[in-house]
Design an enzyme around this catalytic site. Structure first.
Site, PDB file in Angstrom:
ATOM      1  N   LYS A   1       0.855  -1.180   0.000  1.00 19.37           N
ATOM      2  CA  LYS A   1       0.000   0.000   0.000  1.00 19.37           C
ATOM      3  C   LYS A   1       0.889   1.227   0.000  1.00 19.37           C
ATOM      4  O   LYS A   1       1.446   1.616   1.014  1.00 19.37           O
ATOM      5  CB  LYS A   1      -0.902   0.001   1.240  1.00 19.37           C
ATOM      6  CG  LYS A   1      -2.274   0.687   1.034  1.00 19.37           C
ATOM      7  CD  LYS A   1      -2.211   2.174   0.716  1.00 19.37           C
ATOM      8  CE  LYS A   1      -2.021   3.005   1.966  1.00 19.37           C
ATOM      9  NZ  LYS A   1      -2.090   4.488   1.651  1.00 19.37           N
TER      10      LYS A   1
ATOM     11  N   GLY B   1       6.585   5.132   8.477  1.00 17.08           N
ATOM     12  CA  GLY B   1       5.792   6.355   8.498  1.00 17.08           C
ATOM     13  C   GLY B   1       5.910   7.073   9.820  1.00 17.08           C
ATOM     14  O   GLY B   1       6.836   6.839  10.613  1.00 17.08           O
TER      15      GLY B   1
ATOM     16  N   GLY C   1       2.223   4.803  13.412  1.00  9.21           N
ATOM     17  CA  GLY C   1       2.786   3.526  13.817  1.00  9.21           C
ATOM     18  C   GLY C   1       2.116   2.969  15.057  1.00  9.21           C
ATOM     19  O   GLY C   1       1.939   1.742  15.187  1.00  9.21           O
TER      20      GLY C   1
ATOM     21  N   GLU D   1       9.348   1.274  11.089  1.00  6.95           N
ATOM     22  CA  GLU D   1      10.408   2.272  10.938  1.00  6.95           C
ATOM     23  C   GLU D   1       9.715   3.618  10.951  1.00  6.95           C
ATOM     24  O   GLU D   1       9.007   3.982  10.015  1.00  6.95           O
ATOM     25  CB  GLU D   1      11.174   2.038   9.629  1.00  6.95           C
ATOM     26  CG  GLU D   1      12.513   2.737   9.592  1.00  6.95           C
ATOM     27  CD  GLU D   1      12.442   4.119   8.981  1.00  6.95           C
ATOM     28  OE1 GLU D   1      12.396   5.107   9.768  1.00  6.95           O
ATOM     29  OE2 GLU D   1      12.404   4.227   7.753  1.00  6.95           O
TER      30      GLU D   1
ATOM     31  N   CYS E   1      13.169  10.895   7.340  1.00  8.33           N
ATOM     32  CA  CYS E   1      12.974  10.549   8.750  1.00  8.33           C
ATOM     33  C   CYS E   1      14.266  10.631   9.547  1.00  8.33           C
ATOM     34  O   CYS E   1      14.243  10.852  10.756  1.00  8.33           O
ATOM     35  CB  CYS E   1      12.359   9.159   8.877  1.00  8.33           C
ATOM     36  SG  CYS E   1      13.300   7.869   8.026  1.00  8.33           S
TER      37      CYS E   1
ATOM     38  N   GLU F   1       8.947  16.452  14.979  1.00  4.54           N
ATOM     39  CA  GLU F   1       9.463  16.196  13.640  1.00  4.54           C
ATOM     40  C   GLU F   1       8.810  17.145  12.639  1.00  4.54           C
ATOM     41  O   GLU F   1       7.631  17.024  12.327  1.00  4.54           O
ATOM     42  CB  GLU F   1       9.202  14.745  13.249  1.00  4.54           C
ATOM     43  CG  GLU F   1       9.916  14.335  11.988  1.00  4.54           C
ATOM     44  CD  GLU F   1       9.757  12.853  11.693  1.00  4.54           C
ATOM     45  OE1 GLU F   1      10.683  12.279  11.114  1.00  4.54           O
ATOM     46  OE2 GLU F   1       8.710  12.278  12.041  1.00  4.54           O
TER      47      GLU F   1
END
Length: 505
Positions: free
Chosen positions: A195, A247, A252, A269, A303, A404
Site C-alpha cells: 500500500k 511512516g 505507527g 520504521e 525521517c 518532527e
C-alpha cells in the site's frame, strides 16, 4: 544520462506529465493485472511543483484489500510457495534487469509525484535497485542450523516465510523504501500486498506492472488509497501474516494496535529528530557540507534528517556563518531542470505543516538566521516551495527542536561540555539516527556508544548502505531494515527434532 527539460516550469511539467502518463494506467495491481477499485472512486495525485493533477488513482477500500490478500494467499499456496531460494533469486534478478531498463521512466514518475530534482530521483531509483539486488544475492545464503543435542537426536532449524506480507510505505522515498520491504519479503518466499502513500502512488504501480511475466500472478500486489480506507484494513487483515510499516510514529501506534488484535508481527520504521554533534576540533567546512546535505536533501523530508545541530560554543559563530551560506547557496526551482538542488515540498499539507513550524519557532523565541519564507519569483508561486530555513539560539524544549518538522528546517543549539552534548542529543522521544563531527577517534567511538540511536555516522551522514541494518530506538521503531538480518524479519524459525533409534542390524 538524465534527460533534463529546458522550457518554463509550466511547459516542462505539462510535457513531462504527458510523457509519463500517456497510454499508462495507474490502477491497482492485483493477481497480475490492473484493476479499478471496487468503489469505482478515484482521486488525483498532484505534481507539487505546479500543483496540477498528474493522473487519477483508485480510491480503494476494504474489499480491494480482501482481493489482494486472497491473490497473495493463492500465490503462496501455488507455484510461488514451491520455489527455492535460488529460483527466487533468479526471478528477482530478472525483475531488476527489467526495472533497470525502465529507470528513466521510473525516475520521471518519482520526480513528478514527489517534487524531487530529477537527478536525485535517478540516483534513488538506482539505490532501490541496489537494495533489491542485495536481497536477491543474500537470499541464496538462507540456511538452517544443526543443534548438537545428543547422539540420540538430530535437531535442526528451518527458516520458512510467513506467507502474506502487508507493506505500507510513505511518500518521501517511495521506491527506495518499498525496496527495503519488497527485497527481503520476496527473497524469503513471501507474497506481498503493498500500500503506497496516496501522495506518491506512481512508481509502486509501475514496478508491479513490470513484474508481469516474471513473478507468478499474485506474488506482488498493489492497492492504492487513503490510510484509513485502505491502509487500516490491510494492517488489521486476518489474512496478513506479517506487517511492515514505515511512516509517522503516531500512525505507527495505530498500526501496532490494529495488528495486535490478530497478533500479527510488525516491523516499524518511524520518525526521528536526529542530532548532529559538532565538536571544537571538527573540520567545519566538511561538517557544514555534511549537515546541509542531510537536512536540505529531499527538501528535508527524511525521517533520519539531522534536524538538530548541537555545536560547541568555541566554534558556534563560525559554524553558523558558514551554514547560513550553505543554506542560501541551494538552488530552489523546477525539479526537471539540471541546476535545481531543492524542489518543493511533496504536498499542500506538508507545506502548511512546515510553514506552521517556522511560525512556531519564531513565537517560541528562536532566532531566524536564514530562510523561513516562500522563495522569490513568480515562476514558483503555484508550487509548494519553501526556502532552506535555519534557526539559531534554540532551546531543546522548543517545539521546533522536539517535534518532527519533516522539512528543510534546521535548528542550532550550543553546548560547552561533552556530557552536556550527549544529554541534549538523547533528550528526545526518538532515536533513529545521529551524527558526530570530530577528528578525535576516541571521542568519536565514545559518542557512538553514548548516543541513543539506531545509526550513528561519524564525519558523514545519511549514507544508508546495503547490508547495514537501519532502524531506531525508542519511538523511532521496532526491527531493522537494509541488512541481511532483515530476512529474519520475514521468516519464521521452525525447529525439527528427529529421534535417532537403535542402528543395530
Amino acid at each position: 544520462m538524465v534527460d533534463y527539460y529546458d522550457g518554463t516550469i509550466e511547459e516542462n511539467h505539462r510535457e513531462a506529465i504527458e510523457r509519463a502518463t500517456t497510454d499508462r494506467s495507474f490502477a491497482n495491481w492485483i493477481d497480475g493485472e490492473s484493476v479499478a477499485a471496487t468503489t469505482d472512486e478515484t482521486f488525483e495525485t498532484i505534481d507539487p511543483a505546479v500543483t496540477d493533477p498528474i493522473t487519477a488513482i483508485p480510491r480503494s477500500g476494504e474489499a480491494d484489500v480482501d482481493k489482494a490478500v486472497a491473490a497473495a494467499r493463492d500465490a503462496i499456496d501455488g507455484e510461488w510457495g514451491d520455489t527455492t531460494a535460488a529460483e527466487r533469486s533468479r526471478l528477482l534478478q530478472e525483475w531488476i534487469e527489467t526495472l533497470r531498463e525502465h529507470a528513466d521512466e521510473l525516475a520521471l514518475l518519482e520526480s513528478l509525484d514527489v517534487g524531487k530534482p530529477l537527478g536525485h530521483a535517478h540516483g534513488e531509483i538506482e539505490k532501490a535497485l541496489e537494495f533489491l539486488e542485495y536481497y536477491a544475492a543474500v537470499s541464496r545464503g538462507q540456511e538452517g542450523v544443526q543443534v548438537p543435542v545428543s547422539t540420540d537426536a538430530h535437531v535442526y532449524t528451518r527458516q520458512e516465510p510467513y506467507g502474506v506480507v502487508g507493506a505500507i510505505v510513505p511518500w518521501n522515498f517511495p521506491l527506495v523504501l518499498a525496496s527495503w520491504k519488497l527485497g527481503p519479503a520476496l527473497a524469503a518466499g513471501n507474497a506481498v500486498v503493498l500500500k503506497p502513500a496516496e501522495d506518491s502512488p506512481l512508481t509502486a504501480t509501475r514496478v508491479a506492472q513490470l513484474s508481469k511475466d516474471v513473478f507468478p500472478d499474485g506474488v506482488l500486489n498493489v492497492v492504492h488509497g487513503y490510510g484509513e480506507e485502505a491502509g487500516a484494513p490491510l494492517a488489521g487483515h486476518d489474512g496478513v501474516d506479517k506487517l511492515s510499516f514505515t511512516g509517522e510514529d503516531v500512525t505507527g501506534e495505530e498500526v501496532m494496535r490494529t495488528a495486535a488484535d490478530s497478533i500479527t508481527p510488525v516491523t516499524l520504521e518511524l520518525g526521528g529528530k536526529s542530532p548532529f554533534l559538532v565538536f571544537p576540533d571538527a573540520d567545519l567546512d566538511a561538517a557544514v557540507e555534511t549537515v546541509a546535505g542531510g537536512i536540505f536533501y529531499n527538501t528535508g523530508q527524511s525521517c533520519d534528517a539531522p534536524s538538530r545541530v548541537l555545536v560547541h560554543e568555541d566554534v558556534h559563530d563560525e559554524f553558523v556563518d558558514r551554514f547560513v551560506e550553505a543554506a542560501e547557496a541551494h538552488v530552489i526551482g523546477d525539479p526537471l531542470v539540471e541546476e535545481t538542488t531543492m524542489g518543493p515540498l511533496a504536498s499542500q499539507a506538508q507545506y502548511e505543516k512546515v510553514t506552521g513550524y517556522v511560525e512556531t519557532g519564531l513565537d517560541d523565541g528562536a532566532t531566524l538566521v536564514a530562510g523561513g519564507d516562500r522563495p522569490a519569483g513568480d515562476e514558483l508561486e503555484d508550487g509548494w516551495f519553501v526556502e532552506p530555513t535555519v534557526f539559531d539560539d534554540v532551546d531543546n524544549e522548543m517545539r521546533v527542536a522536539r517535534e518532527e518538522v519533516f522539512g528543510p528546517v534546521e535548528t542550532i543549539n550550543t553546548f560547552s561540555e561533552y556530557e552536556e552534548a550527549i544529554t541534549i542529543a538523547n533528550d528526545t522521544p526518538y532515536g533513529l539516527a545521529a551524527g558526530v563531527a570530530t577528528e578525535n577517534t576516541d571521542l568519536a567511538h565514545r559518542a557512538a556508544a553514548d548516543l541513543e540511536a539506531g545509526s550513528v555516522w561519524i564525519n558523514t551522514y545519511g549514507s544508508t548502505v546495503t547490508g547495514g541494518p537501519f532502524g531506531g530506538y525508542k519511538r523511532s521503531g521496532i526491527g531493522r531494515e537494509c541488512g541481511k538480518d532483515a530476512l529474519e524479519y520475514y521468516t519464521q524459525t521452525k525447529t525439527v527434532n528427529v529421534e535417532l533409534g537403535d542402528t543395530s542390524l
